[in-house]
Motif scaffolding. Sequence first.
Motif, mmCIF file in Angstrom:
data_model
loop_
_atom_site.group_PDB
_atom_site.id
_atom_site.type_symbol
_atom_site.label_atom_id
_atom_site.label_comp_id
_atom_site.label_asym_id
_atom_site.label_seq_id
_atom_site.Cartn_x
_atom_site.Cartn_y
_atom_site.Cartn_z
ATOM 1 N N SER A 82 0.905 -1.133 0.067
ATOM 2 C CA SER A 82 -0.016 0.052 -0.134
ATOM 3 C C SER A 82 0.860 1.315 -0.165
ATOM 4 O O SER A 82 1.800 1.385 0.729
ATOM 5 N N LYS A 83 0.409 2.116 -0.818
ATOM 6 C CA LYS A 83 1.319 3.506 -0.719
ATOM 7 C C LYS A 83 0.637 4.484 0.025
ATOM 8 O O LYS A 83 1.289 5.159 0.545
ATOM 9 N N GLU A 84 -0.624 4.303 0.251
ATOM 10 C CA GLU A 84 -1.276 5.141 1.213
ATOM 11 C C GLU A 84 -1.063 4.874 2.838
ATOM 12 O O GLU A 84 -1.171 5.742 3.560
ATOM 13 N N GLN A 85 -1.159 3.485 2.927
ATOM 14 C CA GLN A 85 -0.724 3.061 4.279
ATOM 15 C C GLN A 85 0.233 1.840 4.075
ATOM 16 O O GLN A 85 0.116 0.816 4.189
ATOM 17 N N PRO A 86 1.545 2.359 4.237
ATOM 18 C CA PRO A 86 2.647 1.432 3.716
ATOM 19 C C PRO A 86 2.711 0.413 5.015
ATOM 20 O O PRO A 86 2.602 0.658 6.125
ATOM 21 N N SER A 87 3.083 -0.747 4.477
ATOM 22 C CA SER A 87 3.385 -1.872 5.655
ATOM 23 C C SER A 87 5.175 -2.029 5.830
ATOM 24 O O SER A 87 5.704 -1.033 5.234
ATOM 25 N N ILE A 88 5.354 -2.793 6.564
ATOM 26 C CA ILE A 88 6.843 -3.007 6.751
ATOM 27 C C ILE A 88 7.675 -3.370 5.421
ATOM 28 O O ILE A 88 8.723 -3.131 5.499
ATOM 29 N N ALA A 89 6.736 -4.008 4.517
ATOM 30 C CA ALA A 89 7.524 -4.191 3.145
ATOM 31 C C ALA A 89 7.623 -3.193 2.181
ATOM 32 O O ALA A 89 8.503 -3.196 1.457
ATOM 33 N N ASP A 90 6.677 -2.097 2.541
ATOM 34 C CA ASP A 90 7.020 -0.833 1.713
ATOM 35 C C ASP A 90 8.007 0.127 2.150
ATOM 36 O O ASP A 90 8.487 1.143 1.506
ATOM 37 N N ASP A 91 7.786 0.305 3.666
ATOM 38 C CA ASP A 91 8.717 1.264 4.299
ATOM 39 C C ASP A 91 9.657 0.865 5.341
ATOM 40 O O ASP A 91 9.275 0.308 6.542
ATOM 41 N N ALA A 92 11.015 0.885 5.196
ATOM 42 C CA ALA A 92 11.932 -0.079 6.011
ATOM 43 C C ALA A 92 12.164 1.030 7.046
ATOM 44 O O ALA A 92 12.658 0.437 8.146
ATOM 45 N N SER A 93 11.576 2.373 7.395
ATOM 46 C CA SER A 93 11.750 3.319 8.512
ATOM 47 C C SER A 93 10.539 2.577 9.430
ATOM 48 O O SER A 93 10.914 3.191 10.643
ATOM 49 N N ILE A 94 9.716 1.805 9.009
ATOM 50 C CA ILE A 94 8.645 1.398 10.226
ATOM 51 C C ILE A 94 9.357 0.359 10.913
ATOM 52 O O ILE A 94 9.897 -0.603 10.853
ATOM 53 N N LYS A 95 9.630 0.691 12.235
ATOM 54 C CA LYS A 95 10.094 -0.333 13.350
ATOM 55 C C LYS A 95 9.300 -1.050 13.997
ATOM 56 O O LYS A 95 9.542 -2.127 14.663
ATOM 57 N N ASN A 96 7.901 -0.872 13.889
ATOM 58 C CA ASN A 96 7.082 -1.662 14.862
ATOM 59 C C ASN A 96 5.986 -2.401 13.650
ATOM 60 O O ASN A 96 5.163 -1.491 13.162
ATOM 61 N N ALA A 97 6.062 -3.715 13.606
ATOM 62 C CA ALA A 97 5.229 -4.352 12.870
ATOM 63 C C ALA A 97 3.832 -4.390 13.285
ATOM 64 O O ALA A 97 2.844 -4.974 12.449
ATOM 65 N N PHE A 98 3.493 -3.637 14.408
ATOM 66 C CA PHE A 98 2.026 -3.665 14.887
ATOM 67 C C PHE A 98 1.570 -2.275 14.488
ATOM 68 O O PHE A 98 0.451 -2.010 14.720
ATOM 69 N N TYR A 99 2.392 -1.521 13.874
ATOM 70 C CA TYR A 99 2.032 -0.079 13.423
ATOM 71 C C TYR A 99 1.379 0.585 14.425
ATOM 72 O O TYR A 99 0.520 1.697 14.253
ATOM 73 N N ASP A 100 1.969 0.496 15.770
ATOM 74 C CA ASP A 100 1.396 1.406 17.023
ATOM 75 C C ASP A 100 -0.026 1.109 17.153
ATOM 76 O O ASP A 100 -0.794 1.940 17.832
ATOM 77 N N ALA A 101 -0.734 0.020 16.732
ATOM 78 C CA ALA A 101 -1.928 -0.387 17.088
ATOM 79 C C ALA A 101 -2.179 -0.303 18.768
ATOM 80 O O ALA A 101 -1.294 -1.050 19.164
ATOM 81 N N PRO A 102 -2.985 0.370 19.261
ATOM 82 C CA PRO A 102 -3.159 0.486 20.989
ATOM 83 C C PRO A 102 -3.432 -1.216 21.379
ATOM 84 O O PRO A 102 -3.337 -1.109 22.221
ATOM 85 N N THR A 103 -4.413 -1.526 20.551
ATOM 86 C CA THR A 103 -4.992 -2.903 21.084
ATOM 87 C C THR A 103 -4.228 -3.959 20.053
ATOM 88 O O THR A 103 -4.505 -3.872 18.972
ATOM 89 N N VAL A 104 -3.799 -5.222 20.438
ATOM 90 C CA VAL A 104 -3.275 -6.185 19.609
ATOM 91 C C VAL A 104 -3.786 -7.358 20.149
ATOM 92 O O VAL A 104 -3.637 -7.873 21.421
ATOM 93 N N ILE A 105 -4.496 -8.297 19.263
ATOM 94 C CA ILE A 105 -5.081 -9.546 19.645
ATOM 95 C C ILE A 105 -4.191 -10.322 18.993
ATOM 96 O O ILE A 105 -3.946 -10.509 17.852
ATOM 97 N N THR A 106 -3.750 -11.548 19.463
ATOM 98 C CA THR A 106 -2.956 -12.513 19.195
ATOM 99 C C THR A 106 -3.651 -13.843 19.330
ATOM 100 O O THR A 106 -4.388 -13.787 20.257
ATOM 101 N N LEU A 107 -3.837 -14.704 18.186
ATOM 102 C CA LEU A 107 -4.595 -15.879 18.024
ATOM 103 C C LEU A 107 -3.571 -17.088 17.883
ATOM 104 O O LEU A 107 -2.797 -17.137 17.333
#
Length: 201
Positions: A82-107
């Motif tokens: 995604s260009k509008e909402q880059p993932s860790i594959a799009d933007d190497a500067s993103i250090k948190n693979a959870f994208y700073d989501a305040p809630t994370v559910i692990t299944l």
Amino acid sequence: MIRNAVIDNMLKRRSIRRFRQEQISEEELATILQAGLYAPSAGGRQGVIFVVSQDKDTNEKLGRIKKAHFHGRMSTADVYVSKEQPSIADDASIKNAFYDAPTVITLFAPRKFLYAESDACVAAENMLLAATSLGVGSCYIGSAWDSFDDPFGHATLRRWGVRTDYYAVLHVGLGYLNDGILLFFLSLGTMEQTVRRKVNK
């Protein structure tokens, strides 16, 4: 095409990677979890375990561990997530693979059950759709086992009391949409017409 509230909700769901830090409400969280519990499962086993983390430090550390283990191919100008909402594959500067989501559910799912991963994925889809219906942003984050492949990750699993015969399949990040995302959604209004034109050609 037949349209109703369920179909419309499916069509408007999008992966969100830019969140406000305001926490979602307890009622919203409970509703999303309930939707996950009512997902189909092989043999009606309902063997998937949901663990909710709203601890900022824990989510930050696990997200960074996951990013450190990311060995996928980085995006190119022509191939990207995604260009509008880059993932860790799009933007190497993103250090948190959870994208700073305040809630994370692990299944988590049983290691030796043939349909464990499928059950977790179906439950996650229910959660994503429920979140969309409530106006909560969500993001499916795969390969969750990477997030715990570190001493802190191991300690977190013990602290959460996760059984050793279960493994982390995926994460669902949840949070309210960053204000700038609303403009992005408005720009998607022509997506359906674009798809229809391609199909008709």
